[in-house]
Design a protein around this motif. Structure first.
Motif, PDB file in Angstrom:
ATOM      1  N   GLU A 125       0.711  -1.198   0.050  1.00  0.00           N
ATOM      2  CA  GLU A 125       0.126   0.032   0.005  1.00  0.00           C
ATOM      3  C   GLU A 125       0.869   1.515   0.001  1.00  0.00           C
ATOM      4  O   GLU A 125       0.310   2.176   0.551  1.00  0.00           O
ATOM      5  CB  GLU A 125      -0.948   0.091   1.247  1.00  0.00           C
ATOM      6  CG  GLU A 125      -1.823  -1.230   1.301  1.00  0.00           C
ATOM      7  CD  GLU A 125      -1.318  -2.493   2.124  1.00  0.00           C
ATOM      8  OE1 GLU A 125      -0.264  -2.586   2.357  1.00  0.00           O
ATOM      9  OE2 GLU A 125      -2.118  -3.255   2.737  1.00  0.00           O
ATOM     10  N   ARG A 171      -2.834   0.865  -8.417  1.00  0.00           N
ATOM     11  CA  ARG A 171      -4.370   0.875  -8.115  1.00  0.00           C
ATOM     12  C   ARG A 171      -5.035   1.894  -9.029  1.00  0.00           C
ATOM     13  O   ARG A 171      -6.058   1.651  -9.712  1.00  0.00           O
ATOM     14  CB  ARG A 171      -4.474   0.885  -6.767  1.00  0.00           C
ATOM     15  CG  ARG A 171      -5.963   1.060  -6.336  1.00  0.00           C
ATOM     16  CD  ARG A 171      -6.084   1.609  -4.852  1.00  0.00           C
ATOM     17  NE  ARG A 171      -7.439   1.899  -4.273  1.00  0.00           N
ATOM     18  CZ  ARG A 171      -8.213   2.759  -4.660  1.00  0.00           C
ATOM     19  NH1 ARG A 171      -7.824   3.915  -5.225  1.00  0.00           N
ATOM     20  NH2 ARG A 171      -9.649   2.807  -4.013  1.00  0.00           N
ATOM     21  N   THR A 181      -5.396  -7.711  -8.193  1.00  0.00           N
ATOM     22  CA  THR A 181      -5.415  -8.366  -6.928  1.00  0.00           C
ATOM     23  C   THR A 181      -4.560  -7.495  -6.014  1.00  0.00           C
ATOM     24  O   THR A 181      -3.791  -6.839  -6.497  1.00  0.00           O
ATOM     25  CB  THR A 181      -5.128  -9.489  -6.862  1.00  0.00           C
ATOM     26  OG1 THR A 181      -4.018  -9.923  -7.317  1.00  0.00           O
ATOM     27  CG2 THR A 181      -6.308 -10.514  -7.536  1.00  0.00           C
ATOM     28  N   THR A 182      -4.776  -7.487  -4.633  1.00  0.00           N
ATOM     29  CA  THR A 182      -4.085  -6.878  -3.522  1.00  0.00           C
ATOM     30  C   THR A 182      -3.706  -7.966  -2.415  1.00  0.00           C
ATOM     31  O   THR A 182      -4.187  -9.001  -2.483  1.00  0.00           O
ATOM     32  CB  THR A 182      -4.598  -5.728  -3.045  1.00  0.00           C
ATOM     33  OG1 THR A 182      -5.793  -6.219  -2.490  1.00  0.00           O
ATOM     34  CG2 THR A 182      -4.884  -4.711  -4.249  1.00  0.00           C
ATOM     35  N   TYR A 241      -2.683  -8.014   1.766  1.00  0.00           N
ATOM     36  CA  TYR A 241      -2.585  -7.305   3.121  1.00  0.00           C
ATOM     37  C   TYR A 241      -1.611  -8.119   4.066  1.00  0.00           C
ATOM     38  O   TYR A 241      -1.625  -9.029   4.684  1.00  0.00           O
ATOM     39  CB  TYR A 241      -3.701  -7.505   3.789  1.00  0.00           C
ATOM     40  CG  TYR A 241      -3.928  -6.533   5.126  1.00  0.00           C
ATOM     41  CD1 TYR A 241      -4.180  -5.196   5.248  1.00  0.00           C
ATOM     42  CD2 TYR A 241      -3.635  -7.225   6.266  1.00  0.00           C
ATOM     43  CE1 TYR A 241      -4.144  -4.575   6.265  1.00  0.00           C
ATOM     44  CE2 TYR A 241      -3.879  -6.312   7.396  1.00  0.00           C
ATOM     45  CZ  TYR A 241      -4.228  -5.305   7.575  1.00  0.00           C
ATOM     46  OH  TYR A 241      -4.274  -4.217   8.799  1.00  0.00           O
ATOM     47  N   HIS A 282      -8.146  -1.475  -0.486  1.00  0.00           N
ATOM     48  CA  HIS A 282      -8.344  -2.512  -1.258  1.00  0.00           C
ATOM     49  C   HIS A 282      -9.607  -2.954  -1.558  1.00  0.00           C
ATOM     50  O   HIS A 282     -10.025  -4.138  -2.156  1.00  0.00           O
ATOM     51  CB  HIS A 282      -8.143  -3.671   0.108  1.00  0.00           C
ATOM     52  CG  HIS A 282      -6.618  -3.749   0.527  1.00  0.00           C
ATOM     53  ND1 HIS A 282      -5.654  -4.528  -0.063  1.00  0.00           N
ATOM     54  CD2 HIS A 282      -6.149  -3.372   1.714  1.00  0.00           C
ATOM     55  CE1 HIS A 282      -4.691  -4.589   0.488  1.00  0.00           C
ATOM     56  NE2 HIS A 282      -4.578  -3.639   1.684  1.00  0.00           N
ATOM     57  N   SER A 312     -10.033  -4.340  -5.110  1.00  0.00           N
ATOM     58  CA  SER A 312      -9.543  -5.491  -5.524  1.00  0.00           C
ATOM     59  C   SER A 312     -10.337  -6.731  -5.706  1.00  0.00           C
ATOM     60  O   SER A 312     -11.365  -6.912  -5.121  1.00  0.00           O
ATOM     61  CB  SER A 312      -8.588  -5.785  -4.381  1.00  0.00           C
ATOM     62  OG  SER A 312      -7.770  -7.174  -4.809  1.00  0.00           O
ATOM     63  N   ALA A 327      -8.461  -9.568  -2.233  1.00  0.00           N
ATOM     64  CA  ALA A 327      -7.360  -8.971  -1.120  1.00  0.00           C
ATOM     65  C   ALA A 327      -6.841 -10.298  -0.345  1.00  0.00           C
ATOM     66  O   ALA A 327      -7.661 -10.876   0.407  1.00  0.00           O
ATOM     67  CB  ALA A 327      -8.292  -8.038  -0.195  1.00  0.00           C
ATOM     68  N   PHE A 379     -14.072  -5.282   5.615  1.00  0.00           N
ATOM     69  CA  PHE A 379     -13.432  -5.719   4.204  1.00  0.00           C
ATOM     70  C   PHE A 379     -14.348  -6.980   3.766  1.00  0.00           C
ATOM     71  O   PHE A 379     -14.902  -7.800   4.549  1.00  0.00           O
ATOM     72  CB  PHE A 379     -12.081  -6.530   4.480  1.00  0.00           C
ATOM     73  CG  PHE A 379     -10.977  -5.155   4.905  1.00  0.00           C
ATOM     74  CD1 PHE A 379     -10.088  -4.860   3.833  1.00  0.00           C
ATOM     75  CD2 PHE A 379     -11.119  -4.473   5.917  1.00  0.00           C
ATOM     76  CE1 PHE A 379      -9.204  -3.980   4.080  1.00  0.00           C
ATOM     77  CE2 PHE A 379     -10.135  -3.434   6.227  1.00  0.00           C
ATOM     78  CZ  PHE A 379      -9.076  -3.264   5.369  1.00  0.00           C
ATOM     79  N   LEU A 395     -12.075 -10.540   0.732  1.00  0.00           N
ATOM     80  CA  LEU A 395     -10.887 -11.244   1.465  1.00  0.00           C
ATOM     81  C   LEU A 395     -10.610 -12.771   0.986  1.00  0.00           C
ATOM     82  O   LEU A 395     -11.687 -13.443   0.441  1.00  0.00           O
ATOM     83  CB  LEU A 395     -10.788 -11.336   2.955  1.00  0.00           C
ATOM     84  CG  LEU A 395     -11.021  -9.894   3.494  1.00  0.00           C
ATOM     85  CD1 LEU A 395     -11.177 -10.165   4.950  1.00  0.00           C
ATOM     86  CD2 LEU A 395      -9.597  -9.020   3.258  1.00  0.00           C
TER      87      LEU A 395
END
Length: 341
Positions: free
Chosen positions: A81, A89, A100-101, A103, A130, A133, A136, A152, A155
Motif C-alpha cells: 500500500e 491501483r 488483486t492486492t 495485506y 483494497h 480489488s 485481497a 472488508f 478477502l
C-alpha cells in the motif's frame, strides 16, 4: 501468463514481505510464467519518514503507468500500500483492469503506534485501498476474521510457505555466547514489541538479529543483549540455527514468517497467544509441540528449551510453497485482450 507484481517492498530490504514475494517470484518463474516486478529499485527514491531503511519511489504514477503499458499484463497483483501500490491501483481503475492486492502488514496498528491518531482512520484508508480489488489476499485465518470485522468484503486466505533448503539445522557454532541463546530475528521497529523480549528475566543470552529505526535506542537501553545484522541468506540461516529458542514478542503481525524459518532450522518458538503465532502453530500434532504460547513470555521461553528440534523441522516441512503458488494463481483476475485495446 504475463503477471505484473507491483511492490514497494523489494530487495535489498530485509523483511518478511520481501521474503514472501521473492519466494513467489522464484517459483512463478520456475513454472514458466512471464513476470514484471515493479519495485523501488527501478525509481529514484527517498527514505521513508521514521523508517529510513525503506526507500519510497519518486514519480510512481507515470513510471508505473509506462511499465504496465509496455508489458501488457494478463494479470496485475498489487502487493503493498505504498506509492507504487497506489499508482498501480489508480492506473488499473482508470483502464478498467481487474487486479488483486495483498495485506501483508498491519499498517493500521503500525501507523496508530507512530502517530496516536485513531485506529479507525487507518482501517478506513486500508478499506478504501483494497475495496476495488478482485481478491485481497491475507496470510492467515486470524487476519481474515479481523479484517472481516472491520468491513472488508473481498478477502481470500493465502497461505505462506518456508524455504526449507535455505533454513535448516546447521549446528550452534555461529554464536559464541553463554547459553541458552534466546533469539529474535526481524525488523527492529516499534510494532515488533522488542522490549517485551529484552526485559525478560532469562539466563543465558538474548540475541537480536535485524535492523530498523529502533535498533540504536535498544542497543543503548539493553547493553547486555547482542545486536547483530545478517548479510545474506547463508549467514541469516546460520544465525537461526544457532539459537536455542526463538522468541517472538510481536502482538500485531499478520503471520510471522520468521517463526516458520526458525522451526525449519530446528529451533522452537515462544510467543504470546495472539494472531500470528496462533496461526503459525495451528497445525501442531498432539504430543509433538514445537513452541509455547503464553502471556508469561519468560515461562514460554524456558519451557520451549525442552522441545525436540526434529519435531520443529518436521512441522515446518508441512508448509509448502507449491500450495501457496497454486492459491495465488487461482486468485488472480485475468485481464482480457479487449481491455488492453
Amino acid at each position: 501468463m504475463r503477471i505484473a507484481i507491483v511492490t514497494d517492498a523489494w530487495h535489498p530490504q530485509p523483511n518478511g514481505v520481501v521474503r514472501v514475494l521473492s519466494s513467489l517470484h522464484e517459483r512463478l518463474l520456475a513454472v514458466r510464467h512471464d513476470l514484471l516486478v515493479i519495485a523501488p529499485d527501478s525509481f529514484r527514491t527517498f527514505p521513508c519518514p521514521t523508517y529510513p531503511e525503506i526507500p519510497l519511489a519518486v514519480g510512481a504514477r507515470s513510471g508505473v503507468a509506462e511499465r504496465l503499458e509496455a508489458f501488457r499484463p494478463q494479470a496485475v497483483h498489487i502487493a503493498t500500500e505504498g506509492p507504487l501500490g497506489w499508482a498501480a491501483r489508480r492506473y488499473c481503475l482508470r483502464r478498467g483492469w481487474p487486479f488483486t492486492t495483498a495485506y501483508h502488514t498491519k499498517f493500521p496498528q503500525y501507523l496508530h503506534a507512530r502517530t496516536r491518531l485513531p485506529l479507525s482512520w487507518f482501517y478506513g484508508l486500508m478499506r478504501f485501498f483494497h475495496g476495488p480489488s478482485s481478491a485481497a489476499m491475507v496470510p492467515s485465518h486470524s487476519v481474515y476474521e479481523e479484517l472481516s470485522q472491520q468491513g472488508f468484503r473481498n478477502l481470500r486466505q493465502w497461505s505462506h510457505g518456508v524455504d526449507t533448503k535455505i533454513f535448516r539445522p546447521q549446528g550452534k557454532g555461529a554464536f559464541d555466547f553463554p547459553r541458552p541463546i534466546y533469539l529474535y530475528v526481524g525488523r527492529v521497529t516499534i510494532d515488533k514489541n522488542l522490549p517485551a523480549f529484552l526485559d525478560l528475566d532469562l539466563d543465558g543470552t538474548k540475541v537480536v538479529v535485524g535492523s530498523g529505526p529502533q535498533r540504536d535506542a535498544l542497543i543503548r537501553r539493553y547493553p547486555d543483549a547482542k545486536f547483530i545484522v545478517a548479510h545474506g541468506d547463508a549467514q541469516l540461516s546460520s544465525y537461526f540455527s544457532a539459537g536455542d529458542v526463538f522468541v517472538f514478542p510481536s502482538r500485531t503481525d499478520t503471520f510471522g514468517l520468521v517463526m516458520l524459518e526458525a522451526l525449519a532450522s530446528g529451533v522452537p518458538v515462544a510467543a504470546f497467544p495472539v494472531a500470528g503465532p496462533r496461526d503459525v502453530l495451528s497445525k501442531v500434532a498432539p504430543g509433538h509441540p514445537v513452541g509455547f504460547l503464553d502471556e508469561d513470555l519468560a515461562s514460554a521461553a524456558r519451557r520451549a528449551l525442552s522441545l525436540s528440534p526434529a519435531d520443529c523441522r518436521a512441522y515446518a516441512e508441512r508448509f509448502s510453497w507449491d500450495h501457496a503458488v497454486e492459491q495465488f494463481l487461482g486468485y488472480l483476475a485475468p485481464i482480457a485482450l479487449s481491455e488492453h485495446r
